[in-house]
Motif scaffolding. Structure first.
Motif, PDB file in Angstrom:
ATOM      1  N   LEU A 158      -7.362  -0.611  -1.836  1.00 20.86           N
ATOM      2  CA  LEU A 158      -5.893  -0.048  -1.938  1.00 20.86           C
ATOM      3  C   LEU A 158      -5.235  -1.151  -2.304  1.00 20.86           C
ATOM      4  O   LEU A 158      -4.370  -0.944  -3.238  1.00 20.86           O
ATOM      5  CB  LEU A 158      -5.507   0.587  -0.573  1.00 20.86           C
ATOM      6  CG  LEU A 158      -6.157   1.878  -0.149  1.00 20.86           C
ATOM      7  CD1 LEU A 158      -5.665   2.356   1.455  1.00 20.86           C
ATOM      8  CD2 LEU A 158      -5.843   2.923  -1.034  1.00 20.86           C
ATOM      9  N   ILE A 159      -5.186  -2.162  -1.607  1.00 21.62           N
ATOM     10  CA  ILE A 159      -4.517  -3.388  -2.189  1.00 21.62           C
ATOM     11  C   ILE A 159      -4.789  -3.873  -3.506  1.00 21.62           C
ATOM     12  O   ILE A 159      -4.006  -4.201  -4.514  1.00 21.62           O
ATOM     13  CB  ILE A 159      -4.542  -4.612  -1.221  1.00 21.62           C
ATOM     14  CG1 ILE A 159      -3.994  -4.210   0.056  1.00 21.62           C
ATOM     15  CG2 ILE A 159      -4.022  -5.897  -1.632  1.00 21.62           C
ATOM     16  CD1 ILE A 159      -4.208  -5.220   1.253  1.00 21.62           C
ATOM     17  N   ASN A 184      -1.967   7.840  -1.744  1.00 23.80           N
ATOM     18  CA  ASN A 184      -2.482   7.115  -2.781  1.00 23.80           C
ATOM     19  C   ASN A 184      -3.395   8.386  -3.571  1.00 23.80           C
ATOM     20  O   ASN A 184      -4.208   9.134  -2.736  1.00 23.80           O
ATOM     21  CB  ASN A 184      -3.568   6.080  -2.329  1.00 23.80           C
ATOM     22  CG  ASN A 184      -2.673   5.029  -1.491  1.00 23.80           C
ATOM     23  OD1 ASN A 184      -2.321   3.927  -2.382  1.00 23.80           O
ATOM     24  ND2 ASN A 184      -2.620   5.261  -0.326  1.00 23.80           N
ATOM     25  N   VAL A 216       0.790  -1.243  -0.096  1.00 22.45           N
ATOM     26  CA  VAL A 216       0.231  -0.028   0.010  1.00 22.45           C
ATOM     27  C   VAL A 216       0.927   1.310  -0.007  1.00 22.45           C
ATOM     28  O   VAL A 216       1.795   1.532   0.996  1.00 22.45           O
ATOM     29  CB  VAL A 216      -0.922   0.039   1.317  1.00 22.45           C
ATOM     30  CG1 VAL A 216      -1.730   1.300   1.298  1.00 22.45           C
ATOM     31  CG2 VAL A 216      -1.680  -1.165   1.230  1.00 22.45           C
TER      32      VAL A 216
END
Length: 270
Positions: free
Chosen positions: A154-155, A113, A109
């Protein structure tokens, strides 16, 4: 649709939520060399701007729709923009791995982001804050579940191969072949031929695509399948090893421990 090539790698659960907070715009807000040793932190920028320093990166501009992730023990400094101070939602949580190393799993992660996928997490963060503040029966379960959903997104975004990557379709076909025929062990030359690539080009693209070598990837597929057989009660250790193509039980056990973090016999004693 692309195959998630890290499908067998991630195995953890959120166990505790320390806090969920919402910060309103404040030009005086800031933290200096903050380190949280007991929790992981996710923060969603709901408006405005902030300036951050972490992981050797200086003066990163955080803007609306960005998601920050700070692992345990990671020092970070930040302050609100004077003219457009940010507001944000954040959650501090803990988690435990069902298998493997948690920090290694969460290392995929990014700390910052950005993009449309990150901004789409706005509803999850808002729902998380609402569940935390209302504290209705079962709210902790709900908060853990929402945090897991955010982490999953996110992953998934950062590990899901994209079809516009070079030779992505050919690599996905090879991956599906390995999954369907988990008992077999394919040589790189064979896989490269099936993908229409030279062995050296195939090795480079496969590692870039999955983060693993073809041999490592086949091992993960086999160990994941053996784990299913043992947990279901269908096989003992020797039987599971044989069913996924290992003739040497001792090699299988060492490899299982390396990938899963446990001895395979621990699964059959449940």
């Amino acid at each position: 649709m692309a195959t998630d090539t890290y499908a067998d790698y991630f195995d953890f659960v959120v166990t505790d939520i320390d806090y969920v907070i919402q910060r309103e715009p404040d030009p005086d807000w800031g933290v200096t060399s903050m380190v949280n040793s007991s929790s992981y932190i996710l923060a969603y920028a709901t408006s405005g701007l902030a300036h951050y320093r972490f992981a050797g990166r200086e003066d990163l501009l955080v803007r609306e729709g960005d998601v920050l992730f700070f692992p345990k023990g990671m020092a970070h400094s930040g302050h609100a923009d004077e003219d457009r101070p940010w507001s944000f939602l954040s959650v501090a949580f803990d988690a435990v791995a069902g298998a493997g190393n948690l920090d290694e799993q969460l290392a995929v992660v990014d700390h910052l982001n950005r993009g449309s996928f990150a901004s789409r997490l706005s509803a999850h963060f808002a729902e998380l804050h609402l569940a935390w503040t209302q504290r209705k029966p079962g709210y902790l379960i709900r908060c853990r579940a929402i945090t897991m959903t955010i982490l999953h997104e996110l992953i998934r975004q950062q590990t899901l191969p994209h079809l516009d990557s070079p030779h992505a379709r050919e690599l996905i076909t090879v991956i599906e072949l390995m999954r369907a025929n988990y008992r077999q062990t394919y040589a790189v030359t064979d896989l490269a031929h099936r993908a229409g690539l030279s062995p050296s080009h195939f090795r480079a693209l496969f590692k870039q695509f999955t983060g693993l070598t073809a041999k490592e990837y086949q091992h993960r597929i086999k160990i994941a399948k053996a784990k299913e057989f043992m947990l279901s009660g269908e096989c003992n250790v020797t039987q599971a090893a044989t069913r996924v193509g290992f003739a040497d039980i001792y090699y299988f056990s060492r490899l299982f421990k390396k990938i899963d973090g446990r001895n395979p016999s621990e699964l059959t004693r449940r």
